[in-house]
Design a protein around this motif. Structure first.
Motif, PDB file in Angstrom:
ATOM      1  N   UNK A  43      17.581   7.316   3.516  1.00 20.16           N
ATOM      2  CA  UNK A  43      16.827   8.251   4.347  1.00 20.16           C
ATOM      3  C   UNK A  43      15.378   7.776   4.468  1.00 20.16           C
ATOM      4  N   UNK A  44      14.876   7.562   5.679  1.00 16.23           N
ATOM      5  CA  UNK A  44      13.483   7.115   5.841  1.00 16.23           C
ATOM      6  C   UNK A  44      12.461   8.149   5.379  1.00 16.23           C
ATOM      7  N   UNK A  45      12.888   9.402   5.170  1.00 13.76           N
ATOM      8  CA  UNK A  45      11.986  10.439   4.682  1.00 13.76           C
ATOM      9  C   UNK A  45      11.936  10.492   3.153  1.00 13.76           C
ATOM     10  N   UNK A  79      10.123   7.975  -1.966  1.00  9.14           N
ATOM     11  CA  UNK A  79       9.915   6.661  -2.572  1.00  9.14           C
ATOM     12  C   UNK A  79       9.744   5.565  -1.520  1.00  9.14           C
ATOM     13  N   UNK A  80      10.165   5.843  -0.302  1.00  5.19           N
ATOM     14  CA  UNK A  80      10.002   4.898   0.805  1.00  5.19           C
ATOM     15  C   UNK A  80       8.847   5.281   1.711  1.00  5.19           C
ATOM     16  N   UNK A  81       8.665   6.574   1.913  1.00  4.76           N
ATOM     17  CA  UNK A  81       7.635   7.090   2.818  1.00  4.76           C
ATOM     18  C   UNK A  81       6.748   8.085   2.068  1.00  4.76           C
ATOM     19  N   UNK A 105       0.819  -1.201   0.000  1.00  3.67           N
ATOM     20  CA  UNK A 105       0.000   0.000   0.000  1.00  3.67           C
ATOM     21  C   UNK A 105       0.858   1.258   0.000  1.00  3.67           C
ATOM     22  N   UNK A 106       1.927   1.234   0.797  1.00  3.60           N
ATOM     23  CA  UNK A 106       2.863   2.346   0.775  1.00  3.60           C
ATOM     24  C   UNK A 106       3.539   2.480  -0.573  1.00  3.60           C
ATOM     25  N   UNK A 161      -4.420  -0.778   4.873  1.00  3.49           N
ATOM     26  CA  UNK A 161      -3.459  -0.712   5.988  1.00  3.49           C
ATOM     27  C   UNK A 161      -2.057  -0.322   5.512  1.00  3.49           C
ATOM     28  N   UNK A 162      -1.918   0.799   4.812  1.00  6.92           N
ATOM     29  CA  UNK A 162      -0.620   1.110   4.196  1.00  6.92           C
ATOM     30  C   UNK A 162       0.462   1.515   5.195  1.00  6.92           C
ATOM     31  N   UNK A 163       1.685   1.105   4.893  1.00  3.45           N
ATOM     32  CA  UNK A 163       2.870   1.518   5.643  1.00  3.45           C
ATOM     33  C   UNK A 163       3.432   2.723   4.918  1.00  3.45           C
ATOM     34  N   UNK A 164       3.216   3.909   5.465  1.00  3.98           N
ATOM     35  CA  UNK A 164       3.522   5.137   4.726  1.00  3.98           C
ATOM     36  C   UNK A 164       4.630   5.978   5.330  1.00  3.98           C
ATOM     37  N   UNK A 165       5.070   5.669   6.547  1.00  4.69           N
ATOM     38  CA  UNK A 165       6.060   6.503   7.239  1.00  4.69           C
ATOM     39  C   UNK A 165       7.151   5.640   7.852  1.00  4.69           C
ATOM     40  N   UNK A 166       8.258   5.511   7.144  1.00  4.67           N
ATOM     41  CA  UNK A 166       9.370   4.708   7.652  1.00  4.67           C
ATOM     42  C   UNK A 166      10.264   5.493   8.605  1.00  4.67           C
ATOM     43  N   UNK A 167       9.886   6.749   8.904  1.00  6.98           N
ATOM     44  CA  UNK A 167      10.594   7.491   9.950  1.00  6.98           C
ATOM     45  C   UNK A 167      10.006   7.179  11.323  1.00  6.98           C
ATOM     46  N   UNK A 168       8.904   6.443  11.338  1.00  8.49           N
ATOM     47  CA  UNK A 168       8.268   5.951  12.572  1.00  8.49           C
ATOM     48  C   UNK A 168       7.854   7.077  13.518  1.00  8.49           C
ATOM     49  N   UNK A 169       7.161   8.056  12.974  1.00  8.93           N
ATOM     50  CA  UNK A 169       6.655   9.151  13.804  1.00  8.93           C
ATOM     51  C   UNK A 169       5.225   8.913  14.282  1.00  8.93           C
ATOM     52  N   UNK A 170       4.595   7.850  13.829  1.00  3.01           N
ATOM     53  CA  UNK A 170       3.218   7.587  14.214  1.00  3.01           C
ATOM     54  C   UNK A 170       3.096   7.125  15.655  1.00  3.01           C
TER      55      UNK A 170
END
Length: 299
Positions: A208-210, A213-215, A145-146, A169-178
């Protein structure tokens, strides 16, 4: 006391599968476990099933008779597992109910192929489908989904938007701020939060998690098509869904988003066995139908 199927499923996932995911020792074992589990999902009959090459990527193609369009479905699995085989059941059901041929890319997985390999493969397939972009829907679940939303952002930047997109249920933030990574650590029925940092390291390596293309939470969405999203309030990625819907709307997009109550991550996989999964998919079918009924002059 009357137990609903949802309660039974949550109990089984929490007491068996979540613990298993927490201790499975290697990526290879995790992949094997996922492939075996997926054999139990009900398969749609009557679809043409073939392997094709698109954009240099092997894909599984599931086709109903006389399809009206194409769905590019990007499977989940935290970028380290999953395949067209693990998701052909849900993809086939969507194909049959919406009369779309479905393309399932066998995109490269980490850690053997870290970021941005998955994005590059998914984008290559999407670009190969550009000639049918006015009849193309892009969708996926979890990491897929991300990935769907990351690819959508790039297509919007290049004015090659598909007809619509969706994400379960998308994984959209790999910086883990949620915040739900911590607040829902116990309520999530299947995802063990203690392994998510390990998975991110496998995928991002030193990236970079931001990175958009990843987040995709940090990506631009110029002139995005309608987007459909579903997630559960009890999963650790609930905030990824909530913030993503807000971000898309802030970018001017039309978003049909719904937060469901106390359901496992990507519960739609349990279609034909769980009432809430069938109801969730029915909403997706209605969304897709609505997009195809829009007159050409207004698209």
């Amino acid at each position: 006391m009357l137990f609903r199927r949802r309660d039974v499923l949550n109990f089984w996932l929490r007491t068996v599968e979540k613990k298993k995911l927490a201790w499975l020792p290697t990526v290879q074992v995790q992949r094997q476990n996922f492939e075996l589990q997926a054999l139990g999902f009900p398969r749609e009959r009557g679809l043409k099933d073939e392997t094709i090459m698109l954009g240099g990527v092997y894909c599984r193609k599931l086709s109903p008779k006389n399809p009206r369009g194409t769905l590019l479905y990007l499977h989940g699995g935290a970028y380290i597992m999953g395949s067209p085989a693990t998701h052909c059941a849900i993809a086939g059901t969507i194909a049959a109910k919406t009369n779309l041929e479905v393309i399932l890319p066998d995109y490269r997985l980490a850690p053997e192929h870290p970021f941005p390999a998955a994005f590059e493969d998914a984008l290559s397939v999407a670009e190969a489908l550009e000639p049918v972009s006015d009849q193309l829907v892009i969708g996926g679940d979890s990491a897929g989904g991300g990935l769907t939303l990351a690819v959508l952002s790039h297509l919007c930047e290049t004015d090659a938007q598909p007809l619509a997109a969706f994400a379960f249920s998308p994984w959209t933030d790999l910086s883990f701020k949620g915040s739900t990574l911590s607040t829902n650590a116990q309520t999530d029925a299947i995802l063990p939060v203690e392994r998510i940092y390990e998975v991110r390291k496998h995928y991002l390596h030193h990236a970079d998690p931001h990175d958009h293309r990843a987040s995709p939470l940090f990506a631009p969405f110029k002139n995005a098509p309608p987007v459909f999203m579903q997630w559960s309030d009890s999963e650790i990625l609930a905030d990824d869904g909530r913030r993503m819907a807000e971000h898309l709307r802030a970018e001017g997009g039309v978003v049909q988003a719904k937060e469901w109550n106390d359901l496992p991550h990507v519960w739609q996989l349990f279609h034909d066995r769980l009432n809430e999964a069938d109801a969730a998919l029915k909403e997706l079918y209605e969304f897709i139908d609505a997009q195809f009924k829009v007159p050409e002059t207004t698209r």
